[in-house]
Design a protein around this motif. Structure first.
Motif, mmCIF file in Angstrom:
data_model
loop_
_atom_site.group_PDB
_atom_site.id
_atom_site.type_symbol
_atom_site.label_atom_id
_atom_site.label_comp_id
_atom_site.label_asym_id
_atom_site.label_seq_id
_atom_site.Cartn_x
_atom_site.Cartn_y
_atom_site.Cartn_z
ATOM 1 N N LYS A 1 0.762 -1.310 -0.255
ATOM 2 C CA LYS A 1 0.406 -0.152 -0.124
ATOM 3 C C LYS A 1 1.278 1.670 0.123
ATOM 4 O O LYS A 1 1.015 2.290 -0.624
ATOM 5 C CB LYS A 1 -1.048 0.076 1.618
ATOM 6 C CG LYS A 1 -2.219 -0.809 0.998
ATOM 7 C CD LYS A 1 -2.842 -1.138 2.682
ATOM 8 C CE LYS A 1 -4.236 -2.038 2.299
ATOM 9 N NZ LYS A 1 -5.256 -1.759 2.844
ATOM 10 N N ALA B 1 1.194 4.031 -2.851
ATOM 11 C CA ALA B 1 1.072 5.611 -2.758
ATOM 12 C C ALA B 1 1.869 6.247 -2.952
ATOM 13 O O ALA B 1 1.934 7.407 -3.672
ATOM 14 C CB ALA B 1 0.355 5.845 -1.788
ATOM 15 N N ARG C 1 2.047 6.998 -6.750
ATOM 16 C CA ARG C 1 0.911 7.343 -7.453
ATOM 17 C C ARG C 1 1.115 9.836 -6.890
ATOM 18 O O ARG C 1 1.207 10.136 -7.808
ATOM 19 C CB ARG C 1 -0.676 7.848 -6.204
ATOM 20 C CG ARG C 1 -1.273 6.833 -6.796
ATOM 21 C CD ARG C 1 -2.487 6.425 -6.387
ATOM 22 N NE ARG C 1 -2.715 6.531 -4.941
ATOM 23 C CZ ARG C 1 -2.963 4.725 -4.856
ATOM 24 N NH1 ARG C 1 -2.823 4.426 -5.957
ATOM 25 N NH2 ARG C 1 -2.678 4.410 -3.542
#
Length: 927
Positions: free
Chosen positions: A570, A574, A577
């Motif tokens: 995760k 992130a 992004r």
């Protein structure tokens, strides 16, 4: 229970019939129950039983009849069991008694398949019998055994009972036993076989007569290979195969090129005389290593394109190269069922048993990333390897026993029975079509002239060659057979001989003509716009719009609804992004993913394989994600756009030679795509040294064949020991010449991004060796902003941005990870007048390019080359050899490295740190 236990029961029953009290109560109760089942109830006799005191009724005609019926049932059961065992023995061991050796030498360890061994008397053999173990029997037991002998013990030996799937065994049994393993050949096919044998024999005889003493690696003794291939191609046409890729060693290669690929004999004869040596100065290859391609027209008018791969003397290493080419042809044509292209591999017996790459080849055959839906393996069984006999060359009964690792049949066939060869080829090709698996034909033959025509085999195999010297050729033997059957006349045979000889004479004379220019095969249509030779100086635009890259990187972080990824992913997702938005610089894995994504969406297919490459050896790639709940997978790179190019990303087996050969072969038919092999650690490519030496580094020079294969080799000295530090860059640089390969060690994600894109976008095609990082994958300074990926380019040399050369007291030049160690040390020591330059492309690299990068540095100054590797390794030997101690008489080149060593590095982390500290201190000593 078996036939021997049935004998015991039979004896007990006879005793029971004579006197029920003579057997135990348990057996008596069993036989009484048996009589009831047989239709009669046992009645008490007047005599009291000594065991239970019952009174037995006297025997009646009905009870005696029941006894006789029971005896017959037991006899039938006993015979059925024995016949079944014997049928199975024929299927399992019949090949050990088959007449396979053309030379007729005794075979050791022949099993005894005599009926009496299995408890069957002469009287039994003549009784009518219908066995449940074999279809459509009828007749007598003798006739059943005769059919089994014809099927399994004549000129064909079949090994198939190791196959676990019963439906496959049943299919093979049906095909072989119903025909007794013999085709009913038409006159046309028999004549075709003879003509192909004549073609093979006449070619060899002609060459031997015209080029006395020349090496040809003659096919004589195994001429049946030519009709075998002829019939295999005809079958392939019937099965709608459009392309065949062939791999073979040197024996019989000229014959195959002349008679199967239809290469003009003029070209072959010209190569013997070699009248223009200047054409191949420093390059080319011997005639029996060359490849060729042509179109084969079947008897029904279909066309099959045949490609015979170029191959060095390293024999079996071409196997996976051919397989890779077939896989690529299937992929490029959209042949998702993998039915329109196939591989034929021709092996030698000693090599098939002796070379480990054979096992690697067979292991790949059923793996999703390498499957081609069945290869036809033909082993030319010379019954000797150079001068080594089978007893000294293998530990197995057959040279082909390694193939029993697969669930496939192995057919052994006597090469002097051409009609048996025809049956085996038909059966093998039909098996491949039916089950989409490999199949092996072991063609028992011999070498009439030894390893080569200049070799004297009688030094080491006198008995074998006494037999060979007295033998007629297979062509002569088959002709005699056809003459007796009236299938051909002596006049027809003589005419065939005359026509073939006259044609060869004509082509021989043409090859002597001074004006003759040999045919040269150009690169295939797919390669028309690509070129080799020297590296072009024109730059290649590898940029991409920043918005496009940002959008692609964001897409790579989006997962399907309901997909449960590992919670540890995760945070990296992130961060990606954030990178897509330009808020964070890109790390190595993100730059690689963007290179892949931008190529895929520009219609450039990508194939990447390697041990653990889906996740990445260092948990850096995560290209294939695994759902934590159901184990399903998702590959973001496959979901970028509806019309993107295909992506193949496979974890490979623990194999280097076989897999690298496969990817090299794939690259030969994938000029507009990116084909990548990644080593788990760079050190491991030495297990595939043959593929690099004989194919990747030299194919253009030897065979004029281009490849854009990329090898990713993790490299760097980080205390992980001598097998986890060095990709042996010195070996690649030692092979580097004539711009044959590219050797690069990029030190930033942007450099890596542009390097991968350049490999595809420019039309210059050369293999690319990339020394990739390990610790730098997560190094805080080994990052690049998105704008550099969007607007930059790959640079061979990276100059120091902070220290200008005119102001530098010292210039350190390096490549790879050590740059970051030097950079950290310079910062810690506050030295703002030491310039650090990185060479990102070690080869090709000219003196002019290198000297130009030093512009501004005072003439006569020392330049220090810093490397982590020992003195005798790394780039230093190459630099010293090519650039010397003085660069254009302008700069003195000095070395800073570990001391010379037989092993790349220490296995002690503490010792590694001491050595690394010494290396860095020496680089800044005196400042």
């Amino acid at each position: 229970m078996n036939s021997f236990s049935l004998d015991y029961i039979d004896d007990l029953y006879v005793q029971y019939v004579r006197d029920p009290s003579s057997v135990s109560e348990t057996w008596r109760q069993y036989f009484e129950q048996f009589l009831v089942v047989g239709g009669t109830t046992s009645k008490s006799t007047s005599k009291a039983s000594p065991t239970n005191g019952r009174t037995e009724a006297p025997a009646t005609p009905e009870s005696l009849a029941a006894h006789r019926n029971a005896e017959e049932a037991i006899w039938l059961s006993r015979i059925q069991d024995r016949v079944n065992n014997l049928v199975r023995e024929y299927r399992v061991r019949g090949h050990l008694t088959a007449d396979l050796d053309p030379l007729g030498f005794d075979r050791p360890d022949r099993p005894n398949l005599s009926p009496e061994v299995y408890g069957l008397s002469d009287e039994d053999l003549n009784l009518p019998f219908d066995s449940m173990a074999i279809e459509n029997t009828g007749g007598t037991i003798k006739s059943i055994l005769k059919r089994l002998q014809n099927t399994y013990c004549r000129s064909i030996g079949a090994q198939f009972m190791h196959i676990n799937r019963r439906n496959i065994r049943d299919w093979l049994q049906r095909r072989m036993e119903t025909t007794e393993n013999r085709l009913e050949l038409s006159h046309e096919v028999q004549r075709r076989i003879y003509v192909r044998l004549a073609d093979a024999a006449i070619f060899e005889e002609f060459v031997r007569r015209k080029f006395v003493g020349a090496k040809t690696f003659s096919l004589e003794g195994a001429e049946s290979l030519i009709p075998l291939l002829d019939l295999a191609l005809e079958k392939a046409g019937q099965h709608n195969v459009k392309e065949v890729v062939m791999g073979m060693a040197h024996r019989g290669r000229l014959n195959v090129m002349a008679n199967i690929l239809k290469k003009r004999a003029t070209n072959i004869f010209w190569s013997f005389d070699d009248p223009r040596p200047e054409m191949n100065r420093g390059g080319g290859d011997v005639r029996y290593h060359l490849g060729y391609s042509s179109d084969w027209k079947t008897a029904t008018g279909d066309n099959i394109h045949i490609s015979l791969c170029f191959n060095p003397s390293h024999l079996e290493f071409v196997n996976t190269v051919a397989q890779g080419r077939t896989r690529c042809k299937q992929d490029r044509s959209g042949d998702v069922d993998r039915k329109e292209a196939m591989t034929i591999l021709i092996h030698g017996d000693a090599a098939f048993a002796g070379e480990g790459v054979v096992q690697e080849t067979l292991n790949l055959s059923e793996l999703p990333g390498y499957r081609t839906n069945g290869t036809l393996h033909v082993v030319i069984n010379n019954q000797v390897g150079f001068t080594t006999e089978p007893a000294d060359g293998r530990s197995t009964t057959y040279a082909t026993d390694i193939a029993k690792m697969l669930q496939i049949p192995i057919f052994h066939v006597n090469g002097e029975d051409p009609e048996a060869v025809a049956q085996v080829v038909s059966l093998a090709m039909d098996f491949r079509k039916e089950f989409h698996r490999d199949v092996v034909i072991d063609l028992y033959a011999f070498r009439r002239w030894g390893h080569n025509e200049g070799d004297e085999p009688r030094f080491t195999q006198p008995q074998m060659y006494n037999e060979i010297d007295s033998r007629a050729t297979v062509r002569e033997q088959y002709l005699g057979q056809l003459l007796k059957l009236g299938k051909i006349t002596a006049a027809e045979a003589e005419q065939i001989q005359k026509e073939r000889t006259e044609k060869l004479e004509s082509e021989f004379e043409a090859s002597k003509n001074e004006s003759f220019v040999p045919d040269t095969q150009t690169l295939a249509a797919n390669w028309a716009v690509y070129f080799g030779g020297n590296e072009p100086s024109e730059p290649t635009d590898t940029t991409a719009p920043i918005d496009t890259l940002s959008g692609l990187l964001d897409k790579l972080t989006r997962l399907p609804d309901g997909f449960s990824s590992n919670k540890k992913l995760k945070r990296p997702m992130a961060q990606k992004r954030e990178m897509a938005l330009g808020k964070l610089p890109l790390d190595w894995a993100s730059a690689e993913a963007l290179a892949f994504a931008s190529l895929l969406t520009s219609q450039h297919p990508i194939r990447m394989t390697g041990q653990d490459c889906q996740r990445g050896t260092f948990s850096q790639r995560h290209a294939v994600l695994h759902d934590t709940k159901d184990g399903s997978t998702y590959t973001p790179l496959k979901h970028l756009s509806p019309d993107q190019a295909p992506l193949e990303l496979y974890n490979s087996p623990l194999s280097e030679a076989g897999v690298l050969g496969f990817e090299y072969g794939y690259s030969l038919d994938n000029p507009d795509g990116l084909t990548i092999w990644e080593a788990q650690f760079g050190d491991f490519w030495n297990c595939a040294q043959v593929i690099v030496d004989q194919f990747i580094a030299s194919a253009e020079d030897k065979w004029n064949r281009l490849s854009g294969l990329v090898m990713l080799l993790p490299h760097g000295f980080e205390g992980q020991g001598p097998e986890h530090c060095s990709a042996r860059v010195e070996r690649f640089l030692a092979m580097a010449a004539e711009d044959n390969i590219q050797v690069c060690q990029p030190t930033t994600p942007a450099q890596y991004f542009h390097l991968l894109r350049r490999q595809v976008l420019r039309k210059w095609r050369k293999p690319l060796v990339v020394l990739t990082p390990k610790s730098l994958l997560r190094h805080p300074k080994c990052v690049s902003p998105l704008k550099i990926l969007a607007g930059g380019s790959f640079k061979k040399i990276l100059r120091d941005r902070k220290v200008s050369l005119p102001d530098a007291r010292r210039l350190l030049v390096c490549t790879g990870k050590v740059y970051y160690d030097l950079l950290e040390a310079r910062t810690q020591r506050g030295l703002d007048d030491v310039a650090i330059m990185r060479i990102e492309q070690l080869y090709p690299l000219s003196t002019e390019e290198l000297v130009a990068s030093f512009e501004g540095y005072p003439n006569g100054s020392e330049i220090f080359w810093v490397q982590e590797e020992p003195t005798n390794m790394g780039a230093w030997p190459y630099l010293k050899l090519n650039f010397g101690d003085e660069l254009h008489d302008l700069y003195k080149l000095r070395r800073i490295s570990r001391v010379e060593s037989a092993s790349p590095s220490t296995g002690s982390m503490a010792a590694h740190k001491l050595e690394q500290a010494d290396l860095i201190n020496e680089a800044f000593a005196g400042l």
